[in-house]
Design a protein around this motif. Structure first.
Motif, PDB file in Angstrom:
ATOM      1  N   GLU A  93     -27.591   5.903 -73.717  1.00  0.00           N
ATOM      2  CA  GLU A  93     -28.949   6.438 -73.824  1.00  0.00           C
ATOM      3  C   GLU A  93     -28.989   7.739 -74.626  1.00  0.00           C
ATOM      4  O   GLU A  93     -29.995   8.040 -75.274  1.00  0.00           O
ATOM      5  N   TYR A  94     -27.900   8.531 -74.625  1.00  0.00           N
ATOM      6  CA  TYR A  94     -27.882   9.748 -75.430  1.00  0.00           C
ATOM      7  C   TYR A  94     -27.873   9.402 -76.921  1.00  0.00           C
ATOM      8  O   TYR A  94     -28.589  10.013 -77.718  1.00  0.00           O
ATOM      9  N   ARG A  95     -27.060   8.427 -77.308  1.00  0.00           N
ATOM     10  CA  ARG A  95     -27.000   8.048 -78.717  1.00  0.00           C
ATOM     11  C   ARG A  95     -28.303   7.349 -79.128  1.00  0.00           C
ATOM     12  O   ARG A  95     -28.783   7.527 -80.247  1.00  0.00           O
ATOM     13  N   LEU A  96     -28.851   6.559 -78.226  1.00  0.00           N
ATOM     14  CA  LEU A  96     -30.120   5.896 -78.503  1.00  0.00           C
ATOM     15  C   LEU A  96     -31.239   6.918 -78.687  1.00  0.00           C
ATOM     16  O   LEU A  96     -32.099   6.774 -79.567  1.00  0.00           O
ATOM     17  N   THR A  97     -31.218   7.985 -77.883  1.00  0.00           N
ATOM     18  CA  THR A  97     -32.235   9.034 -78.007  1.00  0.00           C
ATOM     19  C   THR A  97     -32.150   9.701 -79.369  1.00  0.00           C
ATOM     20  O   THR A  97     -33.170   9.942 -80.029  1.00  0.00           O
ATOM     21  N   ARG A  98     -30.941  10.007 -79.813  1.00  0.00           N
ATOM     22  CA  ARG A  98     -30.773  10.611 -81.138  1.00  0.00           C
ATOM     23  C   ARG A  98     -31.374   9.719 -82.220  1.00  0.00           C
ATOM     24  O   ARG A  98     -32.078  10.193 -83.123  1.00  0.00           O
ATOM     25  N   LEU A  99     -31.058   8.436 -82.148  1.00  0.00           N
ATOM     26  CA  LEU A  99     -31.576   7.510 -83.150  1.00  0.00           C
ATOM     27  C   LEU A  99     -33.097   7.427 -83.090  1.00  0.00           C
ATOM     28  O   LEU A  99     -33.771   7.484 -84.127  1.00  0.00           O
ATOM     29  N   PHE A 100     -33.640   7.281 -81.906  1.00  0.00           N
ATOM     30  CA  PHE A 100     -35.087   7.128 -81.763  1.00  0.00           C
ATOM     31  C   PHE A 100     -35.822   8.358 -82.290  1.00  0.00           C
ATOM     32  O   PHE A 100     -36.814   8.238 -83.023  1.00  0.00           O
ATOM     33  N   VAL A 101     -35.348   9.545 -81.941  1.00  0.00           N
ATOM     34  CA  VAL A 101     -35.994  10.770 -82.407  1.00  0.00           C
ATOM     35  C   VAL A 101     -35.888  10.881 -83.926  1.00  0.00           C
ATOM     36  O   VAL A 101     -36.843  11.270 -84.612  1.00  0.00           O
ATOM     37  N   ALA A 102     -34.717  10.540 -84.471  1.00  0.00           N
ATOM     38  CA  ALA A 102     -34.533  10.619 -85.921  1.00  0.00           C
ATOM     39  C   ALA A 102     -35.498   9.674 -86.641  1.00  0.00           C
ATOM     40  O   ALA A 102     -36.126  10.047 -87.642  1.00  0.00           O
ATOM     41  N   TYR A 103     -35.636   8.454 -86.157  1.00  0.00           N
ATOM     42  CA  TYR A 103     -36.553   7.507 -86.801  1.00  0.00           C
ATOM     43  C   TYR A 103     -38.014   7.885 -86.569  1.00  0.00           C
ATOM     44  O   TYR A 103     -38.863   7.660 -87.440  1.00  0.00           O
TER      45      TYR A 103
END
Length: 681
Positions: free
Chosen positions: A412-422
């Motif tokens: 979920e931490y890596r997913l959060t980074r991706l989601f915020v970046a996109y």
């Protein structure tokens, strides 16, 4: 904590310690040589200590009637004879320092070198024969103290420290050297006098200087236990950014813009050195400078055209190039590649290193598609985007996902980074479209997109209060900086398929131009060279979902495909053709270049021409074909076979467009041509 060796008991142990820790052999603390100052070293009166590194200690000293100040650095003579350390002979070390300081801006000058028996405190029993170097005095603080000062460094100061460290690295590279010990107690942040200010610097009142070159070598000594120069630079900048981000409520928007840019530029330096494909330090310095000055304005960087190269040594690197500049440089033979990578559904673009995967993926980015080309009207740009029926949002995995040294184990931490970046890229996509034609943006678009993001980003409800696209972009920028910095105040907990479909629907509702388009999430350089397999396998498998509205497009190497990726449900191994498609760009480039006739040479000549158009000194009205000429490969092979000259002279026979085209294919292809001619069957 840092790595220290006991002055009295040399040991090849690079464990991190406090200065107050005691040596297990003699019982003295590792800070003993700082706590018990020598009164004198030779003719120099010691006034205070600066700190110590693994091998040595540094002091401020005075000499002569007027008390001229110097920096005195000492290392026990025994260290140089201790075989596990493999220390360069002291005389060679001094000579190397003097030669480097003579040509470098960021290395403290060396004044003298002597051997002395140094007595620490009043106890003669603590005397040690030491090699002593006398350095020019620099007014300032060790980088360690600069980082930990009571007043956090400003964004401008952090940028300047980053630039100076990169320039120091460039000075070392120019001399074919590695520092190998760029820790924070071997560097001083010099405070300049007003009359010595640096007019071209972001922070004109400071300069970073190296004071210890005891580990300099023509080889990198980085190991699993020891960082290389680039790793040290990344660590220092990240530490400074952490100080800046410690109180985000006191930061200005400009600070967040600078922090986000630095995180992207510096973050990938922590990858394994043998796996890096980094731009040279000058490119990174230019990026830091440009990012800082851009940060003063609203985010509209596409309005700055790609500048012309001024010298033949100048260049652009694909990793530092922006998407809106790609149309000026990309050559797509027979317009074959873009259709291949705009197919519906998840896709991996693979190929040999340097074949152009990053350039090709950036060509799908909305900023590349929305760039107004020469003599093109805004209406034509909008029509092109509408005809595309896709919107690409580009993110670099190398700069975003956790590297080998990091330990963000939760998906979920890596997913959060991706989601915020996109999410941030989605806001910027609308801003770019608004610049082309404001009428294409739906009323209340910022509210729609903000709600779509906040629906799945826990802790980000304040996004719903944004008043404009610019305000939304600034808020998302803050969140991106904090999440990359390790904050878990915002978190995505739902499944990627649900999250990214919702974001895609939200973006499509913001403009009639996007309403029937597929949203492509472009993720560049998902590589096992610097990302741990066990950390990315679960994430990638989760992102390879099927959807009518969005899809992930990756660039990677074949190893990633062979990871054992599984379907999003994690029940079955991923199957090419069913769950995703693969486009091997490297193979297609090879076929293009090695095609019969002149197709390969035409392709290379076109690439050269586009680059020549951006070169200020390139002769106008001169085709690269004319400048390079052409020599048959058979003739090159004959000249090599018949030459009695050395290897250096033989290299001169490699010339002409055919030869360059064959080199682009790879050495093996050209060697086959040589071999068949030199050794005919």
């Amino acid at each position: 904590m840092a790595k220290y060796c006991c002055f009295f008991c040399p040991s090849k142990d690079y464990s991190e310690r406090e200065l107050s820790d005691k040596c297990p052999s003699c019982g003295r603390t590792y800070g003993f040589v700082l706590d018990h100052l020598p009164a004198k070293i030779g003719n120099y009166r010691i006034t205070k200590h600066l700190g110590r590194g693994f091998y040595g200690a540094a002091y401020v000293a005075e000499a002569g009637f007027v008390g001229k100040k110097y920096v005195i650095k000492i290392s026990p003579v025994a260290f140089y004879g201790f075989k596990p350390f493999k220390k360069t002979p002291f005389r060679d070390e001094v000579r190397l320092h003097a030669e480097l300081a003579a040509s470098a801006t960021h290395v403290v000058d060396i004044i003298d070198a002597i051997d002395e028996t140094v007595v620490f405190g009043d106890d003669a029993a603590t005397s040690i024969p030491c090699h002593v170097t006398v350095l020019d005095y620099v007014e300032g603080d060790l980088l360690k103290d600069f980082v930990n000062s009571s007043t956090p460094p400003s964004a401008a100061s952090i940028c300047q420290v980053a630039i100076d460290l990169l320039q120091l690295r460039a000075e070392l590279e120019a001399n074919k050297l590695n520092h190998n010990d760029l820790h924070s107690e071997n560097l001083i942040v010099e405070r300049l006098r007003p009359e010595s200010r640096r007019p071209d610097a972001i922070d004109p009142m400071l300069r970073v200087m190296a004071i210890d070159l005891g580990s300099v070598s023509d080889e990198s000594k980085s190991t699993d236990d020891r960082q290389g120069d680039l790793g040290f630079i990344a660590e220092h900048v990240n530490t400074l950014l952490a100080r800046l981000l410690a109180k985000p409520d006191q930061m200005e928007d400009r600070d967040f813009r600078v922090a986000l840019a630095l995180q992207g530029i510096i973050g990938n330096l922590r990858a394994d050195a043998q796996n890096l494909r980094l731009p040279n330090p000058a490119d990174m310095v230019a990026q830091v400078r440009e990012s800082f000055y851009r940060a003063s304005h609203h985010w509209r960087p596409w309005i700055n055209p790609l500048s012309h190269l001024k010298g033949f040594a100048d260049h652009y690197n694909a990793q530092t190039l922006e998407s809106w500049d790609v149309p000026k440089l990309l050559v797509d033979p027979a317009n074959r590649w873009l259709p291949e990578i705009t197919r519906p559904g998840p896709q991996i673009i693979t190929g040999m290193r340097g074949c152009g995967k990053t350039m090709l993926l950036r060509a799908l980015d909305i900023h590349a598609r929305a760039t107004q080309r020469e003599k093109e009207t805004p209406e034509a740009v909008i029509q092109r985007i509408r005809t595309d029926r896709f919107v690409g949002l580009f993110v670099s995995a190398q700069r975003l996902l956790d590297l080998r040294e990091q330990s963000l184990l939760k998906l979920e931490y890596r997913l959060t980074r991706l989601f915020v970046a996109y999410a941030l890229q989605a806001a910027r996509a609308l801003m770019h479209l608004r610049d082309v034609d404001p009428a294409t943006i739906a009323p209340g678009a910022h509210t729609r997109l903000a709600s779509a993001i906040a629906d799945y980003l826990v802790g980000a409800d304040d996004l719903r209060q944004c008043i404009s696209l610019d305000d939304l972009e600034q808020r998302l920028q803050r969140i991106a900086v904090l999440t990359i910095g390790g904050s878990d105040s915002q978190l995505v907990k739902q499944a990627p398929a649900e999250v990214f479909n919702h974001l895609a629907d939200g973006l499509r509702a913001c403009s009639e131009v996007f309403e029937s388009a597929s949203i492509f999430y472009l993720l560049d350089d998902v590589s096992t060279r610097y990302l741990e397999i066990d950390k990315i396998e679960a994430l990638l498998s989760a992102l390879l979902f099927q959807s009518p509205t969005c899809a992930f497009k990756f660039t990677s190497e074949w190893q990633t495909i062979e990871l054992g990726l599984r379907s999003p449900g994690r029940n079955h191994p991923i199957r090419i053709g069913r769950d995703l498609t693969v486009f091997d760009l490297g193979e297609d480039v090879f076929k293009t270049i090695s095609a019969p006739g002149s197709a390969g040479k035409d392709f290379i000549a076109r690439i050269l021409q586009l680059r020549a158009d951006l070169h200020a000194q390139h002769p106008r009205q001169r085709d690269p074909r004319v400048i390079l000429g052409d020599v048959p490969l058979e003739q090159v092979a004959r000249e090599i076979a018949s030459s009695s000259e050395g290897a250096g002279q033989k290299k001169r026979v490699y010339r002409g467009l055919s030869c360059l085209t064959s080199v682009c294919v790879g050495v093996s292809g050209f060697l086959c041509a040589r071999r068949s001619e030199t050794f005919p069957r």
